[in-house]
Write an enzyme that holds these catalytic residues in place. Sequence first.
Site, PDB file in Angstrom:
ATOM      1  N   GLY A 157     -45.923 185.197  95.285  1.00  0.00           N
ATOM      2  CA  GLY A 157     -46.107 183.615  93.713  1.00  0.00           C
ATOM      3  C   GLY A 157     -47.836 184.112  93.793  1.00  0.00           C
ATOM      4  O   GLY A 157     -48.596 182.004  93.591  1.00  0.00           O
TER       5      GLY A 157
ATOM      6  N   HIS B 253     -39.179 194.556  91.738  1.00  0.00           N
ATOM      7  CA  HIS B 253     -39.716 194.504  91.129  1.00  0.00           C
ATOM      8  C   HIS B 253     -40.703 196.739  91.578  1.00  0.00           C
ATOM      9  O   HIS B 253     -40.781 196.649  90.300  1.00  0.00           O
ATOM     10  CB  HIS B 253     -41.453 193.941  92.005  1.00  0.00           C
TER      11      HIS B 253
ATOM     12  N   SER C  96     -37.185 189.521  95.148  1.00  0.00           N
ATOM     13  CA  SER C  96     -38.236 190.085  94.025  1.00  0.00           C
ATOM     14  C   SER C  96     -38.920 191.525  94.083  1.00  0.00           C
ATOM     15  O   SER C  96     -38.851 191.406  93.303  1.00  0.00           O
ATOM     16  CB  SER C  96     -38.773 188.332  94.108  1.00  0.00           C
TER      17      SER C  96
ATOM     18  N   HIS D 257     -53.137 194.926  97.350  1.00  0.00           N
ATOM     19  CA  HIS D 257     -52.646 193.778  98.658  1.00  0.00           C
ATOM     20  C   HIS D 257     -52.926 194.071  99.922  1.00  0.00           C
ATOM     21  O   HIS D 257     -52.502 194.485 101.226  1.00  0.00           O
ATOM     22  CB  HIS D 257     -50.810 194.021  98.030  1.00  0.00           C
TER      23      HIS D 257
ATOM     24  N   LYS E  12     -59.230 190.450  85.508  1.00  0.00           N
ATOM     25  CA  LYS E  12     -60.929 189.177  85.872  1.00  0.00           C
ATOM     26  C   LYS E  12     -61.415 188.374  85.506  1.00  0.00           C
ATOM     27  O   LYS E  12     -61.800 188.239  84.133  1.00  0.00           O
ATOM     28  CB  LYS E  12     -62.091 190.749  86.874  1.00  0.00           C
TER      29      LYS E  12
ATOM     30  N   ARG F  50     -37.044 185.629  88.623  1.00  0.00           N
ATOM     31  CA  ARG F  50     -36.390 186.693  88.928  1.00  0.00           C
ATOM     32  C   ARG F  50     -35.217 187.124  89.695  1.00  0.00           C
ATOM     33  O   ARG F  50     -33.558 187.250  89.808  1.00  0.00           O
ATOM     34  CB  ARG F  50     -36.568 188.314  88.752  1.00  0.00           C
ATOM     35  N   ALA F  51     -35.746 186.455  91.678  1.00  0.00           N
ATOM     36  CA  ALA F  51     -35.106 186.226  92.521  1.00  0.00           C
ATOM     37  C   ALA F  51     -34.381 185.704  92.725  1.00  0.00           C
ATOM     38  O   ALA F  51     -32.519 185.995  92.712  1.00  0.00           O
ATOM     39  CB  ALA F  51     -35.605 186.030  93.563  1.00  0.00           C
TER      40      ALA F  51
ATOM     41  N   THR G 285     -49.457 183.799  90.457  1.00  0.00           N
ATOM     42  CA  THR G 285     -49.781 181.978  89.870  1.00  0.00           C
ATOM     43  C   THR G 285     -50.684 181.572  90.543  1.00  0.00           C
ATOM     44  O   THR G 285     -51.937 180.988  90.193  1.00  0.00           O
ATOM     45  CB  THR G 285     -48.550 181.784  89.633  1.00  0.00           C
TER      46      THR G 285
ATOM     47  N   HIS H 204     -53.647 188.437  99.793  1.00  0.00           N
ATOM     48  CA  HIS H 204     -52.216 188.031  98.839  1.00  0.00           C
ATOM     49  C   HIS H 204     -50.632 189.159  99.301  1.00  0.00           C
ATOM     50  O   HIS H 204     -50.821 190.694  99.615  1.00  0.00           O
ATOM     51  CB  HIS H 204     -53.204 189.096  97.041  1.00  0.00           C
TER      52      HIS H 204
END
Length: 432
Positions: A93, A233, A229, A145, A119, A359-360, A96, A88
């Site tokens: 995205g 954030h 983006s 991540h 989860k 948002r971007a 999603t 990830h």
Amino acid sequence: MEDRSHKVLLALVMLFLFAVIVLQYVCPGTECQLLRLRALSPAAADDPYRAEDETPSRFVPRFNFSDDDLLRRVDFNIKGDDLIVFLHIQKTGGTTFGRHLVRNIQLEQPCECRAGQKKCTCHRPGKRETWLFSRFSTGWSCGLHADWTELTNCVPSVVDSKKEVRLRPSRSWCTGQVLPSRSSAHLGSKNAACGEVPSSSSCIISPSSTGRNFYYITILRDPVSRYLSEWRHVQRGATWKASLHVCDGRSPTTEELPSCYTGDDWSGCSLQEFMDCPYNLANNRQVRMLSDLSLVGCYNLSVMPEEQRNKVLLDSAKENLKRMAFFGLTEFQRKTQYLFEKTFSMNFISPFTQYNSTRASSVEIDKQTQQRIEALNFLDMELYDYAKDLFLQRYQYMRQKEHQEARRKRQEQRKILRAKQVHLREQGENSS
């Protein structure tokens, strides 16, 4: 004369009735008629994957890939020990897509997702163990991540620690399987369990192997949109402090990876401040997340010259991406869905939605700022061009294979139909 006309009329009626009987025998109901109507209708020529993204009307490939690079149909055994591992990357995205994996796949035993809990429990049919290693199934078990370097070293030990020891010697640290047979080649990494091999080599899993196979997947995004983006954030207070950045068995020191801010977070920072920090991991994040960092001395920038380091990282990211079982692109949601379904033979319940307003996309930047962002992410720009070309070639290739298979089935059906017609005609001649 009148008698003769009656006989002709009777013969025509009998022939019509015979034709109706044959049609009902060969293709009962209205199925054949409906199929013909669909084929003749203008909607039949429409591609359900068209125009929901910015696919060029005529895609012209730039890179040469082999059939093995383009064909992705893995033999994923959800009832066995195989595992899908989702890498990830921030602001691509992935959240999603991760939700699609746990909530939107048709499974014999669907994931259990409870209200108010992030989860979900994704167990194999009849077993109490997961088939999916991702944020929404196992959490951040290898760190927040985790990148390719971390995952390929962490995932096998994390998963196998919950299994019997007998599985450990035969496990595969491979990024994908591209052939339908379970004895086919698996795509290996530098630290492959089948031996120290270069990233271009393959691990071979024997037919009798009972080991676990890991299928790595990820999502990429246009570098400029992803960078903006991430800035938005971070501006809202995100830090990803929990990320471990483990490489060669340790996390980087503060000298190797300094912080861009002095307080608790970097909230409220301007885009200019975000771009000015030379240690910002947002720069070329996708290449760093997908490459084998141990090839360049991890986060120690003094190991080799910058130009050489950049080349090694980019080449490694391209190779790892190409050899992954699957990757999708944020800008091509329906095609991403299609390729995942064809790769893993798993279908989604509802179609993916293409969100062009993010948002971007609401951030207005001038040409000079865009050029600065592209310069800061020059490795990501090159990787994305490569990924987009490979992605669209794979899509085209799989669609062609699908059309060829459909054509082959139609030809077989026509042969069967002709054989039945000949058989019925012979029966009619014999009876008459």
